[in-house]
Design a protein around this motif. Structure first.
Motif, PDB file in Angstrom:
ATOM      1  N   LEU A 153       2.361   2.814  -9.539  1.00 59.74           N
ATOM      2  CA  LEU A 153       3.693   3.069 -10.092  1.00 59.74           C
ATOM      3  C   LEU A 153       4.138   4.515  -9.874  1.00 59.74           C
ATOM      4  CD1 LEU A 153       3.404   1.127 -13.482  1.00 59.74           C
ATOM      5  CD2 LEU A 153       4.569   0.380 -11.392  1.00 59.74           C
ATOM      6  N   VAL A 154       3.186   5.425  -9.728  1.00 57.91           N
ATOM      7  CA  VAL A 154       3.571   6.822  -9.507  1.00 57.91           C
ATOM      8  C   VAL A 154       3.522   7.200  -8.022  1.00 57.91           C
ATOM      9  CG1 VAL A 154       2.940   7.593 -11.820  1.00 57.91           C
ATOM     10  CG2 VAL A 154       1.227   7.662  -9.999  1.00 57.91           C
ATOM     11  N   LEU A 155       3.186   6.248  -7.166  1.00 56.62           N
ATOM     12  CA  LEU A 155       3.121   6.527  -5.726  1.00 56.62           C
ATOM     13  C   LEU A 155       4.433   7.090  -5.180  1.00 56.62           C
ATOM     14  CD1 LEU A 155       1.446   6.354  -3.082  1.00 56.62           C
ATOM     15  CD2 LEU A 155       2.438   4.069  -2.757  1.00 56.62           C
ATOM     16  N   PRO A 156       5.616   6.498  -5.531  1.00 67.05           N
ATOM     17  CA  PRO A 156       6.858   7.060  -4.983  1.00 67.05           C
ATOM     18  C   PRO A 156       7.063   8.525  -5.354  1.00 67.05           C
ATOM     19  CG  PRO A 156       7.283   4.902  -5.964  1.00 67.05           C
ATOM     20  CD  PRO A 156       5.879   5.293  -6.335  1.00 67.05           C
ATOM     21  N   MET A 157       6.661   8.916  -6.571  1.00 70.55           N
ATOM     22  CA  MET A 157       6.847  10.302  -6.993  1.00 70.55           C
ATOM     23  C   MET A 157       5.985  11.250  -6.167  1.00 70.55           C
ATOM     24  SD  MET A 157       7.315   7.934  -9.283  1.00 70.55           S
ATOM     25  CE  MET A 157       7.967   7.431 -10.864  1.00 70.55           C
ATOM     26  N   PHE A 158       4.735  10.839  -5.911  1.00 75.61           N
ATOM     27  CA  PHE A 158       3.831  11.704  -5.153  1.00 75.61           C
ATOM     28  C   PHE A 158       4.237  11.784  -3.677  1.00 75.61           C
ATOM     29  CE2 PHE A 158       1.168  10.968  -8.873  1.00 75.61           C
ATOM     30  CZ  PHE A 158       0.653  12.228  -9.087  1.00 75.61           C
ATOM     31  N   VAL A 159       4.702  10.678  -3.132  1.00 73.19           N
ATOM     32  CA  VAL A 159       5.098  10.684  -1.716  1.00 73.19           C
ATOM     33  C   VAL A 159       6.443  11.391  -1.537  1.00 73.19           C
ATOM     34  CG1 VAL A 159       5.715   9.272   0.277  1.00 73.19           C
ATOM     35  CG2 VAL A 159       3.804   8.585  -1.197  1.00 73.19           C
ATOM     36  N   LEU A 160       7.441  11.008  -2.336  1.00 71.45           N
ATOM     37  CA  LEU A 160       8.783  11.581  -2.177  1.00 71.45           C
ATOM     38  C   LEU A 160       8.826  13.045  -2.611  1.00 71.45           C
ATOM     39  CD1 LEU A 160      10.855   8.550  -3.533  1.00 71.45           C
ATOM     40  CD2 LEU A 160      10.576   9.236  -1.144  1.00 71.45           C
ATOM     41  N   ASP A 166       1.614  11.968   2.934  1.00 69.24           N
ATOM     42  CA  ASP A 166       2.075  10.665   3.424  1.00 69.24           C
ATOM     43  C   ASP A 166       3.516  10.680   3.912  1.00 69.24           C
ATOM     44  OD1 ASP A 166      -0.378   9.565   2.795  1.00 69.24           O
ATOM     45  OD2 ASP A 166       0.230   9.100   0.748  1.00 69.24           O
ATOM     46  N   PHE A 167       4.357  11.510   3.306  1.00 72.46           N
ATOM     47  CA  PHE A 167       5.788  11.474   3.606  1.00 72.46           C
ATOM     48  C   PHE A 167       6.058  11.596   5.111  1.00 72.46           C
ATOM     49  CE2 PHE A 167      10.050  13.123   4.172  1.00 72.46           C
ATOM     50  CZ  PHE A 167      10.800  12.411   3.248  1.00 72.46           C
ATOM     51  N   ASP A 168       5.416  12.577   5.753  1.00 72.87           N
ATOM     52  CA  ASP A 168       5.674  12.834   7.174  1.00 72.87           C
ATOM     53  C   ASP A 168       5.138  11.731   8.078  1.00 72.87           C
ATOM     54  OD1 ASP A 168       6.986  15.222   6.625  1.00 72.87           O
ATOM     55  OD2 ASP A 168       5.106  16.357   6.609  1.00 72.87           O
ATOM     56  N   ASN A 169       4.239  10.912   7.537  1.00 79.65           N
ATOM     57  CA  ASN A 169       3.626   9.866   8.365  1.00 79.65           C
ATOM     58  C   ASN A 169       4.252   8.491   8.168  1.00 79.65           C
ATOM     59  OD1 ASN A 169       1.700  11.754   9.314  1.00 79.65           O
ATOM     60  ND2 ASN A 169       0.487  11.474   7.458  1.00 79.65           N
ATOM     61  N   LEU A 170       5.193   8.388   7.238  1.00 81.52           N
ATOM     62  CA  LEU A 170       5.807   7.088   6.956  1.00 81.52           C
ATOM     63  C   LEU A 170       7.105   6.917   7.731  1.00 81.52           C
ATOM     64  CD1 LEU A 170       5.425   6.704   3.073  1.00 81.52           C
ATOM     65  CD2 LEU A 170       4.194   5.458   4.845  1.00 81.52           C
ATOM     66  N   GLU A 172      10.979   5.805   8.367  1.00 85.08           N
ATOM     67  CA  GLU A 172      12.137   5.983   7.486  1.00 85.08           C
ATOM     68  C   GLU A 172      12.370   4.761   6.602  1.00 85.08           C
ATOM     69  OE1 GLU A 172      16.922   7.048   7.774  1.00 85.08           O
ATOM     70  OE2 GLU A 172      15.670   7.089   9.570  1.00 85.08           O
ATOM     71  N   GLU A 173      12.124   3.585   7.148  1.00 84.97           N
ATOM     72  CA  GLU A 173      12.335   2.352   6.388  1.00 84.97           C
ATOM     73  C   GLU A 173      11.451   2.303   5.138  1.00 84.97           C
ATOM     74  OE1 GLU A 173      11.803  -2.436   7.122  1.00 84.97           O
ATOM     75  OE2 GLU A 173      12.320  -1.176   8.835  1.00 84.97           O
ATOM     76  N   GLU A 174      10.201   2.761   5.270  1.00 79.76           N
ATOM     77  CA  GLU A 174       9.287   2.751   4.122  1.00 79.76           C
ATOM     78  C   GLU A 174       9.671   3.826   3.101  1.00 79.76           C
ATOM     79  OE1 GLU A 174       5.079   2.409   4.804  1.00 79.76           O
ATOM     80  OE2 GLU A 174       5.403   1.288   6.669  1.00 79.76           O
ATOM     81  N   ILE A 175      10.183   4.944   3.587  1.00 78.69           N
ATOM     82  CA  ILE A 175      10.679   5.988   2.675  1.00 78.69           C
ATOM     83  C   ILE A 175      11.835   5.438   1.847  1.00 78.69           C
ATOM     84  CG2 ILE A 175      11.811   8.244   2.532  1.00 78.69           C
ATOM     85  CD1 ILE A 175       8.932   8.525   3.372  1.00 78.69           C
ATOM     86  N   LEU A 176      12.746   4.738   2.503  1.00 76.32           N
ATOM     87  CA  LEU A 176      13.890   4.139   1.800  1.00 76.32           C
ATOM     88  C   LEU A 176      13.419   3.102   0.787  1.00 76.32           C
ATOM     89  CD1 LEU A 176      16.448   3.726   4.739  1.00 76.32           C
ATOM     90  CD2 LEU A 176      16.572   5.356   2.846  1.00 76.32           C
ATOM     91  N   ASP A 177      12.384   2.353   1.145  1.00 76.70           N
ATOM     92  CA  ASP A 177      11.817   1.377   0.203  1.00 76.70           C
ATOM     93  C   ASP A 177      11.305   2.071  -1.055  1.00 76.70           C
ATOM     94  OD1 ASP A 177      12.386  -0.792   1.788  1.00 76.70           O
ATOM     95  OD2 ASP A 177      10.375  -0.944   2.658  1.00 76.70           O
ATOM     96  N   LEU A 178      10.618   3.194  -0.862  1.00 77.76           N
ATOM     97  CA  LEU A 178      10.081   3.935  -2.011  1.00 77.76           C
ATOM     98  C   LEU A 178      11.202   4.460  -2.907  1.00 77.76           C
ATOM     99  CD1 LEU A 178       7.137   6.027  -0.482  1.00 77.76           C
ATOM    100  CD2 LEU A 178       6.974   4.070  -2.015  1.00 77.76           C
ATOM    101  N   ILE A 179      12.279   4.940  -2.286  1.00 84.44           N
ATOM    102  CA  ILE A 179      13.434   5.431  -3.051  1.00 84.44           C
ATOM    103  C   ILE A 179      14.034   4.291  -3.872  1.00 84.44           C
ATOM    104  CG2 ILE A 179      15.777   6.381  -2.883  1.00 84.44           C
ATOM    105  CD1 ILE A 179      14.792   7.863  -0.319  1.00 84.44           C
ATOM    106  N   ASN A 180      14.140   3.129  -3.251  1.00 82.01           N
ATOM    107  CA  ASN A 180      14.717   1.970  -3.946  1.00 82.01           C
ATOM    108  C   ASN A 180      13.804   1.455  -5.060  1.00 82.01           C
ATOM    109  OD1 ASN A 180      17.052   1.935  -2.345  1.00 82.01           O
ATOM    110  ND2 ASN A 180      16.086   0.662  -0.781  1.00 82.01           N
TER     111      ASN A 180
END
Length: 198
Positions: A153-160, A166-170, A172-180
């Motif tokens: 549940l806290v994965l989006p906070m740590f990545v974003l 992880d951010f630089d390796n994901l 764009e589609e997966e980044i948008l998924d995390l934001i959503n």
């Protein structure tokens, strides 16, 4: 308290701008939370987290997380005003979760930004602020973090928030998924602590 009481009133856009102006000013220590989104993420973590925290503990942490540095206020009136704005914003987040948790949206979802880059910075700031809020009482967050399922549940906070690489390796589609996913995950964190039997 009744919602009509002054400290229960949500901040106007003008007041949010005033508060952010102070965060960005030379009056605050270098380590201060530096944007209104970062402050919103920080306060959200405190509200949805495992325990209620006294303002005398969470307010100094805004200015400096390690060295107890404090802002320099121009007057007692300015100090009183800033403290009241902080308490009101904290209270407005608490009221949101107490009255309509399922409708929660982080501040960056309530704003319109000039361009995509500005919004991306706002999201990063919010996520980083949330992790700072977790750090204030990190030992109390341990049960959530030690369970593999709830730790997600806290994965989006740590990545974003770019706490991890992880951010630089994901893509764009997966980044948008995390934001959503982020608002829904915040709501689930709230329920995790408030209703552990569900």
């Amino acid at each position: 308290m009744k919602p009509s009481e002054p400290l229960q009133q949500p901040l106007t856009h003008e007041e949010l701008g005033l508060l952010e102006g102070f965060l960005l000013s030379d009056s605050t220590p270098d380590e201060s939370l530096s944007s209104i989104e970062m402050l919103d993420g920080y306060m959200t973590a405190l509200i949805v987290g495992p325990e209620e925290i006294d303002p005398e503990l969470w307010m100094p942490f805004i200015w400096d997380q390690e060295n107890d540095a404090a802002p320099v206020f121009s007057s007692e009136e300015e100090e009183k005003m800033i403290r009241e704005l902080l308490v009101r914003h904290m209270n407005s987040i608490a009221i949101q979760f107490n009255e309509a948790a399922e409708e929660y949206l982080p501040l960056f979802e309530q704003y319109t930004y000039n361009d995509e880059e500005e919004k991306n910075i706002a999201i990063e700031d919010w996520a980083l602020g949330f992790t700072v809020g977790m750090e204030l009482k990190h030992e109390s967050w341990a049960p959530l973090l030690l369970d593999e399922e709830s730790a997600m549940l806290v994965l989006p906070m740590f990545v974003l928030g770019k706490i991890t690489d992880d951010f630089d390796n994901l893509p764009e589609e997966e980044i948008l998924d995390l934001i959503n996913l982020l608002p829904g995950f915040v709501i689930k964190i709230y329920h995790y602590w408030k209703e552990p039997s569900l």
